[in-house]
Design a protein around this motif. Structure first.
Motif, short mmCIF file in Angstrom:
data_model
loop_
_atom_site.label_atom_id
_atom_site.label_comp_id
_atom_site.label_asym_id
_atom_site.label_seq_id
_atom_site.Cartn_x
_atom_site.Cartn_y
_atom_site.Cartn_z
N LYS A 152 0.96 -1.11 0.10
CA LYS A 152 -0.13 -0.11 -0.07
C LYS A 152 0.80 1.17 -0.03
CE LYS A 152 -3.95 2.07 2.62
NZ LYS A 152 -4.74 1.98 3.54
N LEU A 153 1.74 1.16 0.84
CA LEU A 153 2.80 2.57 0.86
C LEU A 153 3.67 2.52 -0.45
CD1 LEU A 153 4.10 1.89 4.32
CD2 LEU A 153 2.37 3.56 3.79
N TYR A 154 3.92 1.53 -1.11
CA TYR A 154 4.69 1.49 -2.20
C TYR A 154 3.75 1.98 -3.53
CZ TYR A 154 7.25 -0.78 -6.12
OH TYR A 154 8.07 -1.24 -7.36
N GLY A 155 2.39 1.64 -3.28
CA GLY A 155 1.47 2.13 -4.28
C GLY A 155 1.24 1.23 -5.32
N LYS A 156 1.55 -0.24 -5.39
CA LYS A 156 1.40 -1.16 -6.57
C LYS A 156 0.92 -2.45 -5.96
CE LYS A 156 4.48 0.88 -9.75
NZ LYS A 156 4.75 2.18 -8.89
N ASP A 157 0.33 -3.31 -6.41
CA ASP A 157 -0.15 -4.78 -5.94
C ASP A 157 0.48 -5.48 -7.13
OD1 ASP A 157 -2.23 -5.50 -8.25
OD2 ASP A 157 -2.71 -3.62 -7.83
N PRO A 158 0.62 -6.74 -6.52
CA PRO A 158 0.94 -8.06 -7.52
C PRO A 158 0.05 -8.52 -8.65
CG PRO A 158 0.14 -9.03 -5.44
CD PRO A 158 -0.08 -7.33 -5.26
N TYR A 159 -0.87 -8.18 -8.67
CA TYR A 159 -1.57 -8.69 -9.73
C TYR A 159 -1.98 -7.55 -11.15
CZ TYR A 159 -3.08 -11.46 -5.68
OH TYR A 159 -3.16 -12.16 -4.53
N THR A 160 -1.83 -6.34 -10.76
CA THR A 160 -2.23 -5.52 -12.14
C THR A 160 -1.07 -5.78 -12.97
OG1 THR A 160 -3.12 -3.74 -10.53
CG2 THR A 160 -2.43 -3.03 -12.61
N THR A 161 -1.36 -5.84 -14.38
CA THR A 161 -0.60 -5.94 -15.58
C THR A 161 -0.25 -4.66 -15.76
OG1 THR A 161 -2.46 -6.25 -16.99
CG2 THR A 161 -1.56 -8.28 -16.20
N TYR A 162 0.66 -3.85 -15.26
CA TYR A 162 1.25 -2.63 -15.36
C TYR A 162 1.67 -2.75 -16.90
CZ TYR A 162 0.81 -1.88 -10.56
OH TYR A 162 0.25 -2.05 -9.20
N GLY A 163 2.49 -3.49 -17.04
CA GLY A 163 3.20 -3.55 -18.76
C GLY A 163 2.23 -3.41 -19.80
N LEU A 164 0.85 -4.06 -19.68
CA LEU A 164 -0.11 -4.21 -20.59
C LEU A 164 -0.87 -2.95 -20.51
CD1 LEU A 164 -1.13 -7.85 -20.33
CD2 LEU A 164 0.42 -7.00 -21.89
N ASN A 165 -1.09 -2.34 -19.29
CA ASN A 165 -1.80 -1.02 -19.21
C ASN A 165 -1.06 0.30 -19.64
OD1 ASN A 165 -3.50 -3.10 -18.38
ND2 ASN A 165 -3.25 -2.59 -15.97
N THR A 166 0.32 0.22 -19.49
CA THR A 166 0.94 1.43 -19.61
C THR A 166 1.81 1.42 -20.76
OG1 THR A 166 1.01 1.72 -17.31
CG2 THR A 166 2.63 3.09 -18.55
N PRO A 167 1.84 1.89 -21.78
CA PRO A 167 2.62 1.84 -23.16
C PRO A 167 3.96 2.36 -22.62
CG PRO A 167 0.80 3.24 -23.57
CD PRO A 167 0.57 2.94 -21.87
N GLY A 168 4.96 1.48 -23.36
CA GLY A 168 6.32 1.85 -23.19
C GLY A 168 7.09 1.07 -22.00
N LEU A 169 6.47 0.21 -21.54
CA LEU A 169 7.08 -0.48 -20.40
C LEU A 169 7.63 -1.90 -20.99
CD1 LEU A 169 4.84 -0.18 -17.29
CD2 LEU A 169 6.94 1.05 -17.69
N LEU A 170 6.74 -2.40 -21.89
CA LEU A 170 7.02 -3.79 -22.52
C LEU A 170 7.32 -3.39 -24.03
CD1 LEU A 170 4.50 -6.19 -20.81
CD2 LEU A 170 7.02 -5.89 -20.35
N GLY A 171 8.21 -4.24 -24.66
CA GLY A 171 8.57 -3.83 -25.85
C GLY A 171 7.71 -5.03 -26.81
#
Length: 329
Positions: free
Chosen positions: A59-78
């Protein structure tokens, strides 16, 4: 006792000499002098603290282990599905990077993997120790046919190729409760893991304690308790168990890391917890698919598990030496 004799029995810090200390106090003093044991204890405590505090840290870090950040945010995955940034995508936003293909946060996934693995392993260890103590003490104290029966059960369990049996039998047990066309609930997998590992893990502890009780029941203090009319329950709880705490604690500290690696191994082989549930074995199994192209993802869970298991084994050795210095090499 004269004043001079009494002074000799007092240490320079005003406390009584070693002859007046309890066995627990003496063991604690020996343990504190063991630097390896102290460092191992600190590491083990650190792992348990971050496991218990994983939701708060996430919670303090601001992320969780289930959200697919790479698919949701362009530029993280090639285009190839791997992190664009070097070293697995490590950055100020993703401390341990993101995993390939899905782009989940590795740091929070590892936190929850440690949490789940340790909670399951601690539960298994507690059940294994309790069942082993009950069977071992009962068989050793009762003797006769009871001892023979439990002895044969222990021999059979120890003869089983346990790892192969777990791999083959876990899906069978799960299928008894869940139809083939339905997803298996995570809680059911956890219950099956705890049940199977407990059923086949108590035998070694029971055999050790059985031998200890066979020796103790012939001692004078046990015979004296029988003569005074003490019940079997009183003899077991008041006379035998206090003399068995050392092997029980030692076996517990050796059992837990073994259960951690066993549970992770089953998840790695696909018969334990399954992705996307965070788990050490799940994480290592998923990372093993991409280690040639992204070794960073495999590095964090692998190193974390090695450190924890090694520290807990060293802690078990130090506790054994502190509780029973005659075994010290």
């Amino acid at each position: 006792m004269t004043d001079e004799t009494e002074k000799k029995s007092i240490t320079s810090d005003g406390s009584k000499g070693s002859e007046s200390r309890s066995p627990g106090q003496l063991a604690w003093r020996r343990f504190k002098r063991d630097r390896t044991g102290v460092i191992s204890a600190i590491i083990v405590i650190f792992f348990f603290v971050i496991a218990l505090a994983a939701p708060l840290i996430a919670k303090l870090y601001g992320k969780d282990p289930y959200t697919t950040y790479g698919l949701n945010t362009p530029g993280l995955l090639g285009d190839n599905g791997f992190p664009v940034k070097p070293n697995g995508g490590i950055s100020p936003d993703f401390w341990f990077g993101i995993d390939p293909q899905l782009g989940r946060d590795v740091f929070t996934f590892l936190l929850y993997a440690i949490r789940n693995s340790l909670l399951i392993s601690v539960g298994i260890t507690l059940f294994v120790v309790v069942l082993g103590v009950v069977v071992g003490v009962t068989a050793g104290y009762m003797g006769g046919k009871t001892d023979w029966f439990f002895g044969r059960v222990i021999d059979i369990l120890l003869a089983f190729p346990q790892q192969l049996f777990f791999v083959a039998f876990t899906p069978v047990v799960v299928s008894l409760f869940v139809p083939d066309n339905e997803n298996t609930p995570t809680w059911l997998v956890v219950v099956c893991l705890i049940g199977l590992l407990t059923a086949f893990g108590w035998a070694s502890i029971a055999r050790l304690l059985r031998g200890q009780v066979l020796a103790l029941r012939e001692r004078e203090f046990v015979e004296a308790a029988k003569v005074t009319g003490a019940s079997p329950a009183r003899i077991i709880f008041k006379e035998l168990l206090p003399n068995l705490w050392t092997p029980i604690l030692i076996q517990g500290t050796l059992t837990l890391p073994a259960m951690v690696t066993t549970e992770a191994g089953l998840a790695f082989l696909g018969v334990g917890l399954q992705d996307p549930t965070p788990d050490w074995g799940v994480m290592i199994g998923y990372a093993a698919k991409f280690y040639q192209d992204d070794i960073t993802f495999l590095l964090f869970p692998g190193v974390a598990m090695v450190i924890f298991v090694l520290a807990f084994n060293l802690l078990g050795d130090s506790m054994r030496d502190a509780l029973d210095p005659k075994t010290k090499r």
